[in-house]
Design an enzyme around this catalytic site. Structure first.
Site, PDB file in Angstrom:
ATOM      1  N   ILE A 127      15.201   4.287   1.967  1.00 45.01           N
ATOM      2  CA  ILE A 127      13.643   3.933   1.966  1.00 45.01           C
ATOM      3  C   ILE A 127      13.519   2.791   0.976  1.00 45.01           C
ATOM      4  O   ILE A 127      14.285   2.522  -0.008  1.00 45.01           O
ATOM      5  CB  ILE A 127      12.752   5.296   1.486  1.00 45.01           C
ATOM      6  CG1 ILE A 127      11.287   4.685   1.759  1.00 45.01           C
ATOM      7  CG2 ILE A 127      13.314   5.454   0.204  1.00 45.01           C
ATOM      8  CD1 ILE A 127      10.488   5.949   1.428  1.00 45.01           C
ATOM      9  N   GLY A 128      12.555   1.884   1.407  1.00 44.72           N
ATOM     10  CA  GLY A 128      12.546   0.644   0.668  1.00 44.72           C
ATOM     11  C   GLY A 128      10.892   0.427   0.524  1.00 44.72           C
ATOM     12  O   GLY A 128      10.146   1.081   1.093  1.00 44.72           O
ATOM     13  N   LYS A 181      14.067 -13.312   4.727  1.00 45.01           N
ATOM     14  CA  LYS A 181      13.975 -13.513   6.081  1.00 45.01           C
ATOM     15  C   LYS A 181      13.907 -15.073   6.466  1.00 45.01           C
ATOM     16  O   LYS A 181      12.971 -15.674   5.284  1.00 45.01           O
ATOM     17  CB  LYS A 181      12.990 -12.855   7.066  1.00 45.01           C
ATOM     18  CG  LYS A 181      12.926 -11.406   6.556  1.00 45.01           C
ATOM     19  CD  LYS A 181      11.948 -10.606   7.455  1.00 45.01           C
ATOM     20  CE  LYS A 181      11.792  -9.208   6.938  1.00 45.01           C
ATOM     21  NZ  LYS A 181      11.410  -9.128   5.760  1.00 45.01           N
ATOM     22  N   MET A 193      22.781   0.945   0.875  1.00 46.50           N
ATOM     23  CA  MET A 193      21.437   0.528   0.844  1.00 46.50           C
ATOM     24  C   MET A 193      20.692   1.906   0.921  1.00 46.50           C
ATOM     25  O   MET A 193      20.670   2.824   1.505  1.00 46.50           O
ATOM     26  CB  MET A 193      21.031  -0.440   2.072  1.00 46.50           C
ATOM     27  CG  MET A 193      19.696  -0.655   2.030  1.00 46.50           C
ATOM     28  SD  MET A 193      19.299  -1.518   3.732  1.00 46.50           S
ATOM     29  CE  MET A 193      19.392  -0.198   4.902  1.00 46.50           C
ATOM     30  N   PRO A 194      19.524   1.722  -0.112  1.00 43.15           N
ATOM     31  CA  PRO A 194      18.481   2.944  -0.037  1.00 43.15           C
ATOM     32  C   PRO A 194      17.993   3.215   1.287  1.00 43.15           C
ATOM     33  O   PRO A 194      17.737   2.463   2.105  1.00 43.15           O
ATOM     34  CB  PRO A 194      17.661   2.513  -1.181  1.00 43.15           C
ATOM     35  CG  PRO A 194      18.332   1.441  -2.045  1.00 43.15           C
ATOM     36  CD  PRO A 194      19.117   0.627  -1.263  1.00 43.15           C
ATOM     37  N   ASN A 199       5.586   7.952  -1.376  1.00 42.79           N
ATOM     38  CA  ASN A 199       6.309   7.480  -0.468  1.00 42.79           C
ATOM     39  C   ASN A 199       7.770   7.692  -0.609  1.00 42.79           C
ATOM     40  O   ASN A 199       8.680   8.144  -0.067  1.00 42.79           O
ATOM     41  CB  ASN A 199       6.100   5.865  -0.010  1.00 42.79           C
ATOM     42  CG  ASN A 199       4.958   5.526   0.660  1.00 42.79           C
ATOM     43  OD1 ASN A 199       4.409   6.455   1.002  1.00 42.79           O
ATOM     44  ND2 ASN A 199       4.451   4.567   0.538  1.00 42.79           N
ATOM     45  N   TYR A 232       5.864 -14.508   3.765  1.00 39.27           N
ATOM     46  CA  TYR A 232       4.778 -13.703   2.920  1.00 39.27           C
ATOM     47  C   TYR A 232       3.998 -14.610   1.974  1.00 39.27           C
ATOM     48  O   TYR A 232       2.841 -14.342   1.635  1.00 39.27           O
ATOM     49  CB  TYR A 232       5.429 -12.336   2.626  1.00 39.27           C
ATOM     50  CG  TYR A 232       6.057 -11.552   3.596  1.00 39.27           C
ATOM     51  CD1 TYR A 232       5.708 -11.682   4.836  1.00 39.27           C
ATOM     52  CD2 TYR A 232       6.639 -10.457   3.009  1.00 39.27           C
ATOM     53  CE1 TYR A 232       6.372 -10.928   5.877  1.00 39.27           C
ATOM     54  CE2 TYR A 232       7.551  -9.711   4.099  1.00 39.27           C
ATOM     55  CZ  TYR A 232       7.287 -10.035   5.365  1.00 39.27           C
ATOM     56  OH  TYR A 232       7.598  -8.955   6.270  1.00 39.27           O
ATOM     57  N   HIS A 262      13.987 -13.759  11.020  1.00 40.64           N
ATOM     58  CA  HIS A 262      12.711 -13.149  11.048  1.00 40.64           C
ATOM     59  C   HIS A 262      12.292 -12.833  12.589  1.00 40.64           C
ATOM     60  O   HIS A 262      11.842 -11.503  12.747  1.00 40.64           O
ATOM     61  CB  HIS A 262      11.415 -13.857  10.308  1.00 40.64           C
ATOM     62  CG  HIS A 262      10.416 -12.939   9.741  1.00 40.64           C
ATOM     63  ND1 HIS A 262      10.047 -13.210   8.612  1.00 40.64           N
ATOM     64  CD2 HIS A 262       9.923 -12.034  10.365  1.00 40.64           C
ATOM     65  CE1 HIS A 262       8.994 -12.405   8.383  1.00 40.64           C
ATOM     66  NE2 HIS A 262       8.889 -11.315   9.661  1.00 40.64           N
ATOM     67  N   ASP A 295      11.816  -5.425   0.427  1.00 35.84           N
ATOM     68  CA  ASP A 295      11.975  -6.224   1.544  1.00 35.84           C
ATOM     69  C   ASP A 295      10.916  -7.490   1.528  1.00 35.84           C
ATOM     70  O   ASP A 295       9.726  -7.125   1.494  1.00 35.84           O
ATOM     71  CB  ASP A 295      11.438  -5.179   2.778  1.00 35.84           C
ATOM     72  CG  ASP A 295      11.733  -6.096   3.967  1.00 35.84           C
ATOM     73  OD1 ASP A 295      12.907  -6.394   4.629  1.00 35.84           O
ATOM     74  OD2 ASP A 295      10.546  -6.270   4.634  1.00 35.84           O
ATOM     75  N   GLY A 336       7.777  -2.541   1.298  1.00 36.97           N
ATOM     76  CA  GLY A 336       7.481  -3.484   1.938  1.00 36.97           C
ATOM     77  C   GLY A 336       6.792  -4.513   1.076  1.00 36.97           C
ATOM     78  O   GLY A 336       6.310  -4.161   0.198  1.00 36.97           O
ATOM     79  N   SER A 377      16.112  -9.609  13.547  1.00 30.29           N
ATOM     80  CA  SER A 377      15.010  -8.672  13.473  1.00 30.29           C
ATOM     81  C   SER A 377      13.795  -9.182  14.679  1.00 30.29           C
ATOM     82  O   SER A 377      14.167 -10.151  15.366  1.00 30.29           O
ATOM     83  CB  SER A 377      14.245  -9.237  12.456  1.00 30.29           C
ATOM     84  OG  SER A 377      12.833  -8.722  11.895  1.00 30.29           O
ATOM     85  N   ASN A 378      13.064  -8.227  15.121  1.00 28.59           N
ATOM     86  CA  ASN A 378      12.264  -8.300  16.288  1.00 28.59           C
ATOM     87  C   ASN A 378      12.844  -8.615  17.409  1.00 28.59           C
ATOM     88  O   ASN A 378      12.585  -9.477  18.248  1.00 28.59           O
ATOM     89  CB  ASN A 378      11.039  -9.307  15.898  1.00 28.59           C
ATOM     90  CG  ASN A 378      10.367  -8.996  14.750  1.00 28.59           C
ATOM     91  OD1 ASN A 378       9.596  -7.822  14.968  1.00 28.59           O
ATOM     92  ND2 ASN A 378      10.172  -9.530  13.916  1.00 28.59           N
TER      93      ASN A 378
END
Length: 337
Positions: free
Chosen positions: A25-26, A89, A22-23, A285, A61, A122, A56, A28, A172-173
């Site tokens: 950096i991604g 997610k 997996m890279p 970035n 969203y 999520h 991601d 969002g 997550s979280n």
């Protein structure tokens, strides 16, 4: 060739369970309620052009259907599916029996994919916060964390992986006490965890815990999320890109302080997923991950700026009778009931 394009082969890689890469950096795709779905989809297209390969996403969203069109165009342009690493997610209102499968099916359809590389739960709560509701809104059906309910959700995630709809599953979280419970009962371990990580909130104990258990940390809010929703802002929050140490190191490298935050994240071992709709920013970035690394001394200095300042507090998911947002994060070292 544009001079803002980075060869994706130069981007460092993280190794997940089973050896998949997996890279480091991604990109969002949460617009913090400040940008349109069209803006974000256009940014995904531009980010792929400059060299991003990790994106991601999340059902909540509200933009996966437009991002899916971009993914389809990306692959028609010659970028192979296996070159992309796509995450998504399941949202809080889709944790019930059979709902996780339905949520994943919709995401696959919206993103126009045959599989998702990494699929997350999520939030570890089924507490739903209606869009447009005030920050102090409490869902009368909200409840504290339940390992029984969470495992009902997790076992559906495991089924998705076994069926090949997702390659990896993640949490997550979460907190250390919650992860300990998950690890105790899971038959497939999480490959990754999404957690808030930036210089003023480094979560060293949780960071070490997940690495020790072979779980790759993916860090959201890597520069302190200055465009996060107003509901998540308080007067006590620190601003990472204004920290004197970050500013000093940025001047030494002749870059914006945000660049230093991302360099630190990549070199520390987490995978940051910064968001921007502006090409100069997301291209910068990505360049962070491959050029002009920080020195060991600079990394040590940044380690010292940690303020334990959580920005995404999650207070909208509190249940009736909860003290405050800290109840979501098990600050006493055990799961808050």
């Amino acid at each position: 060739m544009s001079n803002d394009i980075i060869n994706p082969d130069l981007v460092p890689q993280r190794i997940l369970r089973g050896g998949d890469k997996m890279p480091a950096i991604g990109m969002g795709t949460f617009g913090s309620d400040r940008f349109s779905a069209e803006d974000i989809a256009a940014a995904v297209k531009g980010a792929a052009e400059v060299g991003f390969r990790l994106f991601d996403c999340a059902a909540v969203y509200g933009n996966e259907h437009l991002i899916g069109e971009v993914f389809e165009d990306i692959m028609k342009s010659g970028i192979k599916r296996e070159e992309l690493f796509i995450t998504s997610k399941v949202w809080n209102d889709m944790h019930g029996k059979g709902d996780v499968m339905l949520s994943c099916a919709k995401t696959l359809k919206d993103l126009r994919l045959d599989y998702i590389d990494l699929y997350f739960v999520h939030w570890p709560f089924r507490n739903f916060h209606p869009k447009g509701a005030p920050p102090d809104y409490h869902n009368k059906d909200a409840r504290p964390f339940s390992i029984e309910q969470y495992m009902e959700t997790w076992y559906q995630m495991e089924r998705l992986q076994k069926a090949g709809y997702v390659k990896h599953i993640g949490a997550s979280n979460m907190t250390i006490p919650k992860l300990k419970e998950l690890i105790k009962y899971a038959t497939i371990m999480p490959s990754a965890i999404e957690m808030e990580l930036h210089p003023c909130f480094q979560q060293p104990e949780l960071f070490k815990f997940v690495l020790d258990h072979g779980i790759q940390p993916i860090g959201f809010c890597p520069i302190g999320s200055p465009t996060r929703p107003d509901r998540d802002k308080t007067s006590e929050d620190y601003i990472d890109i204004e920290d004197p140490v970050i500013v000093e190191i940025a001047k030494a490298h002749n870059v914006h302080p945000a660049v230093i935050c991302i360099k630190w994240a990549v070199q520390r071992g987490q995978t940051p997923i910064p968001f921007s709709i502006y090409r100069n920013e997301y291209a910068s970035n990505l360049r962070c991950a491959v050029e002009d690394p920080l020195t060991e001394e600079e990394m040590k200095k940044i380690e010292g700026v940690d303020k334990n300042c959580r920005l995404i507090k999650g207070q909208v998911f509190l249940w009736e009778g909860a003290k405050d947002w800290t109840d979501l994060w098990d600050v006493n070292g055990e799961i808050t009931k």
